[in-house]
Design an enzyme around this catalytic site. Sequence first.
Site, PDB file in Angstrom:
ATOM      1  N   TYR A 137      23.599   2.011 -55.420  1.00 23.30           N
ATOM      2  CA  TYR A 137      23.604   3.432 -55.773  1.00 23.30           C
ATOM      3  C   TYR A 137      24.554   3.632 -56.944  1.00 23.30           C
ATOM      4  CZ  TYR A 137      24.715   8.393 -55.682  1.00 23.30           C
ATOM      5  OH  TYR A 137      24.892   9.701 -56.050  1.00 23.30           O
ATOM      6  N   GLU A 192      21.603  10.122 -61.721  1.00 24.58           N
ATOM      7  CA  GLU A 192      21.737   9.326 -60.491  1.00 24.58           C
ATOM      8  C   GLU A 192      20.594   8.322 -60.376  1.00 24.58           C
ATOM      9  OE1 GLU A 192      22.511  10.913 -56.098  1.00 24.58           O
ATOM     10  OE2 GLU A 192      20.368  10.725 -56.495  1.00 24.58           O
TER      11      GLU A 192
END
Length: 380
Positions: free
Chosen positions: A101, A189
């Site tokens: 992530y 993101e």
Amino acid sequence: MDLFEYQGKQYFARYGIAVSPGGVADTVEEALGVAARVGYPVVVKAQVKVGGRGKAGGVKLATSDDEVRLHAGNILGLDIKGHVVRRLWIEHASDIEKEYYVSFTLDRPNKVHLGMLSAQGGVEIEVVAEENPDAIAFLSIDPVIGLDLATSRRWVAEADLDEVAREQAAELLVQLYECYTKGDCDLAEINPLILTPEGRVHALDAKVTLDENASYRHPEWEEFRANETEDPREKMAKERGLNYIGLDGTVGIIANGAGLAMSTLDVVNQVGGTAANFLDIGGGANADVMAAALEVINADPKVKSIFVNIFGGITRVDEVANGVLEALKRVDIASPIVLRLDGTNAPEGRAILAPHLNERLVTEATMLDAARRAVAMAKG
Ligand code: GDP
Ligand code: MN
């Protein structure tokens, strides 16, 4: 402005960030075409501006035409958390060794950029933060200094990414930071950022929010907007340069100043009505602005009355009054109008309007009375 995944990936690609080859499809036939072009296996992905598509059945692997037909058919029209799927992104499927992530956002209180990196991606970062907060490596980045490769290398080591992924990841993070800053994002993101069994690192998902305040230096953002399923009233207002937000009620609202516009919404609610919109016409409301505002509100079939609430400061009420009359000559208004005009040159303004008042153009002395009148008109 939030981007769809496929738009986010297009944006990433400009900064050299590795993504899978793919294409958009609005029909099953188009999906088959893209799949043939990028090669099986493919992933069929719902394009909606909401997370958790995978869990909701909006991300499916397909190894043949039949499977693309099945999944594309099922996903198109699917409702994911209130967002109906109208478009798919089909990309060549990747083999996944590891899911990471990464994100960049603004840390407002500390006036720095905040990077978050974790070797435990693929799941919601909120869950990781809750269950295993140590698995997230935070990096504060001074916007003046930026993110260099050396810092990025230390960061991927701290986050404990797999050795084989580190150098590629460090480079990709610098590219993503460039995208986030030069590309004027509020959020960039990637979840998951993957490591493949062959040792390649690339972005499997993209979540990008663009900072609208910077849109003046990004004419290329227009193409992202073109595909936005926008409220037709808001589109019309934007074309006329108005600061307008469509709502569901029956009282159309025009006010000068955002604070007064919000108070007007409150007062309309307080007296039992519902606002059809928020509209701040700002300072110096001339006939053009007033006509544009009335036009937009007039185009909303739900509107039953219009409440014009003006408190003149720098704006002169006599100019507003002339603007209203001028606008009424240009636009054929379907709803009765209630005016509350106060502040600078209010007596002059009222005098200008006096000869034109009738049962469909009325004035009230106070905001509260005007709200009551507008709500009564909307109801009856
Ligand atoms: P989200 O659920 O909206 O975040 O959508 P994602 O694009 O992140 O996809 C959800 C999950 O589907 C990912 O975490 C992966 O596990 C899986 N997935 C997506 N693309 C691929 C792919 O190319 N290959 C494989 N094996 N899994 C994928
Ligand atoms: Mn994701």
